[in-house]
Design a protein around this motif. Structure first.
Motif, PDB file in Angstrom:
ATOM      1  N   VAL B 139       0.874  -1.074  -0.004  1.00  0.00           N
ATOM      2  CA  VAL B 139      -0.001  -0.065  -0.113  1.00  0.00           C
ATOM      3  C   VAL B 139       0.928   1.342   0.075  1.00  0.00           C
ATOM      4  CG1 VAL B 139      -1.756   1.134   1.222  1.00  0.00           C
ATOM      5  CG2 VAL B 139      -1.973  -1.165   0.940  1.00  0.00           C
ATOM      6  N   THR B 140       0.613   2.127  -1.061  1.00  0.00           N
ATOM      7  CA  THR B 140       1.556   3.311  -1.070  1.00  0.00           C
ATOM      8  C   THR B 140       0.485   4.431  -1.088  1.00  0.00           C
ATOM      9  OG1 THR B 140       2.926   2.248  -2.722  1.00  0.00           O
ATOM     10  CG2 THR B 140       3.311   4.733  -2.390  1.00  0.00           C
ATOM     11  N   ASP B 269     -14.662   8.283  -0.796  1.00  0.00           N
ATOM     12  CA  ASP B 269     -14.110   7.415  -1.799  1.00  0.00           C
ATOM     13  C   ASP B 269     -13.488   8.150  -2.883  1.00  0.00           C
ATOM     14  OD1 ASP B 269     -14.842   4.885  -0.917  1.00  0.00           O
ATOM     15  OD2 ASP B 269     -17.027   5.025  -1.747  1.00  0.00           O
ATOM     16  N   ARG B 270     -13.921   9.274  -3.013  1.00  0.00           N
ATOM     17  CA  ARG B 270     -13.157  10.174  -4.166  1.00  0.00           C
ATOM     18  C   ARG B 270     -11.722  10.379  -3.725  1.00  0.00           C
ATOM     19  NH1 ARG B 270     -16.382  15.160  -4.627  1.00  0.00           N
ATOM     20  NH2 ARG B 270     -17.761  14.351  -3.303  1.00  0.00           N
ATOM     21  N   ILE B 271     -11.434  10.890  -2.457  1.00  0.00           N
ATOM     22  CA  ILE B 271     -10.000  11.060  -2.011  1.00  0.00           C
ATOM     23  C   ILE B 271      -9.348   9.686  -2.021  1.00  0.00           C
ATOM     24  CG2 ILE B 271      -8.617  11.911  -0.240  1.00  0.00           C
ATOM     25  CD1 ILE B 271     -10.885  13.206   1.196  1.00  0.00           C
ATOM     26  N   VAL B 272      -9.899   8.710  -1.634  1.00  0.00           N
ATOM     27  CA  VAL B 272      -9.017   7.415  -1.646  1.00  0.00           C
ATOM     28  C   VAL B 272      -8.654   6.894  -2.947  1.00  0.00           C
ATOM     29  CG1 VAL B 272      -9.082   5.008  -1.112  1.00  0.00           C
ATOM     30  CG2 VAL B 272      -9.913   6.483   0.663  1.00  0.00           C
ATOM     31  N   SER B 273      -9.408   7.320  -4.041  1.00  0.00           N
ATOM     32  CA  SER B 273      -9.082   7.064  -5.361  1.00  0.00           C
ATOM     33  C   SER B 273      -8.122   8.138  -5.892  1.00  0.00           C
ATOM     34  CB  SER B 273     -10.386   7.074  -6.314  1.00  0.00           C
ATOM     35  OG  SER B 273     -10.785   8.361  -6.287  1.00  0.00           O
ATOM     36  N   LEU B 274      -7.885   8.969  -5.205  1.00  0.00           N
ATOM     37  CA  LEU B 274      -6.667   9.902  -5.654  1.00  0.00           C
ATOM     38  C   LEU B 274      -5.280   9.673  -5.155  1.00  0.00           C
ATOM     39  CD1 LEU B 274      -8.437  13.568  -5.319  1.00  0.00           C
ATOM     40  CD2 LEU B 274      -7.836  12.463  -7.462  1.00  0.00           C
ATOM     41  N   VAL B 275      -5.422   9.181  -3.648  1.00  0.00           N
ATOM     42  CA  VAL B 275      -4.306   9.162  -2.908  1.00  0.00           C
ATOM     43  C   VAL B 275      -3.659   7.714  -2.812  1.00  0.00           C
ATOM     44  CG1 VAL B 275      -4.698  11.193  -1.895  1.00  0.00           C
ATOM     45  CG2 VAL B 275      -5.482   9.398  -0.885  1.00  0.00           C
ATOM     46  N   LEU B 276      -4.524   6.874  -3.145  1.00  0.00           N
ATOM     47  CA  LEU B 276      -4.208   5.485  -2.451  1.00  0.00           C
ATOM     48  C   LEU B 276      -3.550   4.552  -3.975  1.00  0.00           C
ATOM     49  CD1 LEU B 276      -4.180   3.287  -0.345  1.00  0.00           C
ATOM     50  CD2 LEU B 276      -6.251   2.439  -1.198  1.00  0.00           C
ATOM     51  N   GLN B 277      -2.355   4.171  -3.622  1.00  0.00           N
ATOM     52  CA  GLN B 277      -1.933   3.115  -4.660  1.00  0.00           C
ATOM     53  C   GLN B 277      -1.777   1.702  -4.295  1.00  0.00           C
ATOM     54  OE1 GLN B 277       1.516   5.273  -6.178  1.00  0.00           O
ATOM     55  NE2 GLN B 277       0.281   6.015  -7.886  1.00  0.00           N
ATOM     56  N   GLY B 282      -1.020  -7.581  -1.166  1.00  0.00           N
ATOM     57  CA  GLY B 282      -2.300  -7.901  -0.465  1.00  0.00           C
ATOM     58  C   GLY B 282      -1.909  -9.206   0.763  1.00  0.00           C
ATOM     59  N   TRP B 283      -2.800  -9.965   1.015  1.00  0.00           N
ATOM     60  CA  TRP B 283      -2.843 -10.782   1.982  1.00  0.00           C
ATOM     61  C   TRP B 283      -2.122 -12.026   1.748  1.00  0.00           C
ATOM     62  CZ3 TRP B 283      -5.779  -9.753   6.664  1.00  0.00           C
ATOM     63  CH2 TRP B 283      -6.598  -8.627   6.687  1.00  0.00           C
ATOM     64  N   ARG B 284      -0.978 -12.324   2.085  1.00  0.00           N
ATOM     65  CA  ARG B 284      -0.218 -13.628   1.992  1.00  0.00           C
ATOM     66  C   ARG B 284       0.301 -13.828   3.195  1.00  0.00           C
ATOM     67  NH1 ARG B 284       2.182 -11.494  -3.785  1.00  0.00           N
ATOM     68  NH2 ARG B 284       0.130 -11.623  -4.782  1.00  0.00           N
ATOM     69  N   GLY B 285       1.189 -15.047   3.196  1.00  0.00           N
ATOM     70  CA  GLY B 285       1.977 -15.453   4.309  1.00  0.00           C
ATOM     71  C   GLY B 285       1.406 -16.398   5.279  1.00  0.00           C
TER      72      GLY B 285
END
Lengths: 158, 663
Positions: B139-140, B269-277, B282-285
């Motif tokens: 997550v960036t 939701d709008r902000i998240v789509s802008l700032v989240l990469q 994901g979930w491993r391990g």
């Protein structure tokens, strides 16, 4: 759309347990653990109807719970989504408790959002983003989902 | 729906009045950050609900500034009692700023709360914590863009490793009131304006939050705001506000709280789509696989069995057996006690005083020896094991696993958290019942805690005694307690009015416990425990000594004979153990431990005594805590119900065991 839960060992056809015409009209179908392939007629065992097989199957964590695996025609709630599948939330039922709904909303579980169902027993566990939530099956039954969005892929369609 | 924002001029934090509130979702690292910023230690764990009360500490870097650690809140309006504590802080505390701690990997959820807090108009700083976990999952975050969009300082932190703390302190030193404002549907906006006009410059001076935000809380049906408003305004005005809310509600199908939250979620939701990469790691391990196994309908119970066995071995066999033997018999029995007795005999000439110090019921020989040689090793091993369980994130999974069992008791799986904590200390667990959502659930859990959950000290003594008899003795004790707990719980669930709430609990990631945290936490708990135990044990010793000296003890033993000897089938001396059991159940159990080591009890008597003393009332401190959390009527009601029940069950068991010829 019905959920195709059986693969014919003879011809490889994927079919729903009730799909064969003979099975549909058979008077003892309700308790019968046998199913016939609608393509080649090959008869095989439906492990999902055997209590013992279900018990044995539960020993293997990655296998979805059988009693939740079979989506009927009206099966459109989170409780009926097979474990391991991702699905898009449609709406909450009208009698869904308001306080629980507020919590789910705060966690981001709202209509149109994608969740992955991890298991149904002893409680339903879902994953949304990087969060896991355990909710009672009764609550899961109150969350309607888009049936056509049920997918085994690791990522939901964009 | 749009956003309005007017930049404000930054003001130095130290120039403003009030404290800084540390607010955030449960289990996002608020308490860790509190420790780092204040240097004060609070209990930190990997499960929601560790903080149920406020903790205050001076900020090391900003003079004259108090930081207030609040219980985790999922959303406003708050649902449980601990969440309402946070709601009250935001309404009543003079605040110079709010420091929100958020989970960086769950940005959407974090920002939903951020928006609510930003609307309050108090200077807000967002610490995006657990950045290490976010990065490990690919997550960036574009945190600079997020800060610019929300117009608040956004600082990435990893509190456990001290990363980002200096930047956070810099942001705390100079921040400005939030001007954040979302636009809601016209009907809600009109109602908010009406609310603000009515109360502008009149009644709302006592709260740090803006009238607009108060109006939104009011319209959302927030119980804390409702109570606060009732205290602030006259009856007629209050009724007008209720009417206003009802009128607005008529314009919407969904509840107002949901409509308001819906607007916030759309914006988030709008902000998240802008700032989240996300890279899709994901979930491993192994932790994901283990997480699935701990809640699995079969493997989950196998793992629980393993955990309980490990707990039994570590606390019962190692702590209560080996360590107690080492301390009581070798250290105290052979070295310390003979030396203290010699010292007293040499320097204390008064026989009365010497007896008070080192006699049969002496302050040292009974009070201190019980507390240090018997109880200390048991609670130490229990708190160590419990600390590991807490930090691993296993407890919320136990809530999911045990939900069906608690369903039968009219509760949900969340009740397991105070119950497990009760195995450590019932007093602490009573306080933790605040994490439960309804008054009914809290009452039922407190009843079960008072009745059938032995604290670690008592459990250790009991395990040590029963293990010395046979495994069957342990099983009989467990079965009787289980049956009593299920029966009383089942009955109480039907008698106490109200509905049960359905389980909804967050499962935090399974993590390796940090050794230093577990050890320091154990040390803090031992200190807390000893501060409570030693004075009561000393008081108990004096009490018994005086009763013995005045001959009252003998009379009590005689009076109690029909009950203790006749009904329970125990030796007359057992009356003394029950007598001190009124002070602490573990003190009573320790009395039986000594009787067993003197060969005064048969196996049947040991099992009967252990069942009775387990079901006996909890310690004085627990009764006082029940009174504090509920009321004296409830506390006394429980005491009056539990004591006769304990003797009734003990007597029945005695007869049953004699009948079948066991032991």
């Amino acid at each position: 759309m019905s959920y195709l839960d059986i693969q014919c060992p003879m011809c490889g056809q994927q079919y729903a347990s009730q799909e064969h015409q003979g099975c549909k009209s058979c008077p003892v179908n309700k308790n019968c653990t046998l199913v016939c392939c609608p393509a080649c007629g090959y008869q095989t065992i439906n492990a999902r109807k055997s209590k013992f097989a279900r018990l044995v199957q539960m020993l293997f964590p990655n296998n979805p719970r059988s009693d939740h695996n079979e989506l009927g025609e009206g099966g459109t709630t989170l409780a009926e989504v097979p474990a391991g599948c991702k699905v898009q939330v449609l709406a909450f039922s009208e009698d869904f408790p308001a306080d629980r709904r507020a919590y789910l909303q705060a966690y981001g579980l709202v209509p149109d959002y994608w969740v992955q169902v991890l298991q149904h027993s002893p409680v339903t566990i879902v994953r949304l983003d990087h969060l896991e939530l355990a909710l009672e099956n009764e609550l899961a039954r109150g969350i309607k989902v888009y049936q056509h969005t049920i997918t085994q892929e690791s990522d939901p369609p964009k | 729906m749009s956003l309005q924002y007017n930049p404000a001029i930054p003001v130095k934090t130290e120039d403003r009045e009030g404290s800084i509130a540390l607010v955030g979702h449960p289990n996002v690292g608020k308490s860790v950050l509190f420790q780092k910023l204040t240097g004060q230690r609070v209990i930190v764990s990997n499960y929601p609900g560790t903080t149920v009360e406020l903790a205050r500490g001076s900020l090391r870097s900003i003079p004259d500034t108090i930081l207030v650690d609040t219980p985790g809140v999922i959303t406003f309006p708050p649902q449980s009692e601990d969440e309402q504590v946070t709601g009250r802080v935001l309404l009543n505390e003079p605040l110079k700023a709010i420091l929100q701690v958020g989970d960086a990997k769950n940005l959407r959820r974090t920002l939903t709360l951020t928006v609510q807090l930003a609307e309050m108009g108090v200077p807000l700083i967002l610490a995006l914590n657990m950045m290490d976990e976010a990065q490990s999952r690919g997550v960036t975050l574009k945190h600079a863009l997020l800060a610019e969009t929300l117009s608040i300082p956004v600082i990435p932190t990893t509190a456990t490793r001290g990363r980002g703390l200096q930047e956070l302190i810099n942001a705390l030193e100079e921040c400005c009131p939030s001007q954040f404002r979302l636009i809601y549907p016209a009907e809600i906006e009109t109602a908010v304006d009406q609310f603000c006009t009515q109360f502008a410059d009149k009644h709302l001076k006592n709260t740090p939050i803006t009238p607009r935000s108060l109006a939104l809380l009011w319209l959302s049906g927030d119980p804390v705001t409702e109570k606060w408003m009732r205290e602030q305004v006259e009856g007629g005005t209050f009724q007008d506000l209720v009417t206003l809310r009802h009128t607005v509600q008529l314009s919407f199908v969904d509840p107002l709280a949901q409509v308001i939250q819906g607007v916030r979620l759309d914006y988030v939701d709008r902000i998240v789509s802008l700032v989240l990469q996300e890279s899709g790691l994901g979930w491993r391990g192994k932790s994901t696989l283990l997480s699935g196994l701990t809640t699995h309908p079969i493997w989950g119970w196998v793992i629980l069995g393993g955990v309980l066995y490990a707990l039994y071995w570590f606390v019962g066999v190692f702590g209560a057996g080996f360590l107690v033997g080492l301390l009581e018999e070798n250290l105290f029995g052979q070295i310390i006690n003979p030396w203290v007795e010699g010292l007293v005999m040499r320097f204390v000439s008064l026989p009365f005083l010497a007896d008070l110090l080192v006699g049969e019921y002496g302050l040292w020989t009974l009070g201190m020896t019980y507390a240090l040689a018997l109880i200390l090793p048991i609670v130490t091993t229990f708190f160590l094991a419990f600390g590991i369980l807490e930090d691993s994130g296993y407890l919320p999974r136990l809530a999911a696993l045990s939900n069906r069992l608690f369903h039968r008791l009219g509760l949900n799986g969340k009740a397991v958290l105070p119950m497990v904590l009760g195995l450590g200390c019932v007093t602490m667990a009573t306080l933790t019942t605040r994490v439960l959502e309804t008054r009914r659930e809290r009452l039922l859990v407190i009843l079960l805690l008072s009745l059938a959950i032995p604290c670690s000290a008592q459990l250790g003594v009991i395990m040590g005694m029963l293990a010395g008899v046979s495994l069957t003795a342990v099983l009989i004790w467990s079965a009787v307690l289980g049956v009593v707990m299920l029966t009383i719980g089942w009955l109480a669930a039907r008698l106490v009015p109200g509905e049960r709430t359905q389980l909804l609990v967050e499962l935090p990631p399974l993590r390796w416990p940090v050794l230093s945290n577990v050890v320091v936490k154990t040390a803090a708990r031992i200190e807390w425990y000893l501060k409570e135990v030693v004075p009561i044990f000393l008081l108990g010793a004096v009490f018994l000594f005086l009763l013995d000296r005045t001959g009252i003890l003998e009379r009590i033993i005689r009076v109690g004979e029909p009950l203790v000897t006749g009904w329970l089938g125990l030796p007359p001396e057992a009356s003394a153990a029950f007598l001190v059991g009124f002070m602490r159940r573990d003190f009573g159990a320790t009395g039986f431990f000594v009787m067993q080591s003197q060969g005064l009890l048969t196996p049947t008597q040991i099992v009967v005594a252990m069942v009775t003393i387990t079901l006996f009332i909890p310690c004085v401190a627990s009764v006082m805590m029940i009174a504090k959390e509920r009321n004296w009527k409830t506390a006394m009601g429980m005491v009056l119900m539990v004591i006769p029940l304990a003797f009734f069950v003990g007597g029945l068991l005695s007869r049953l065991l004699t009948l079948i010829g066991w032991g």
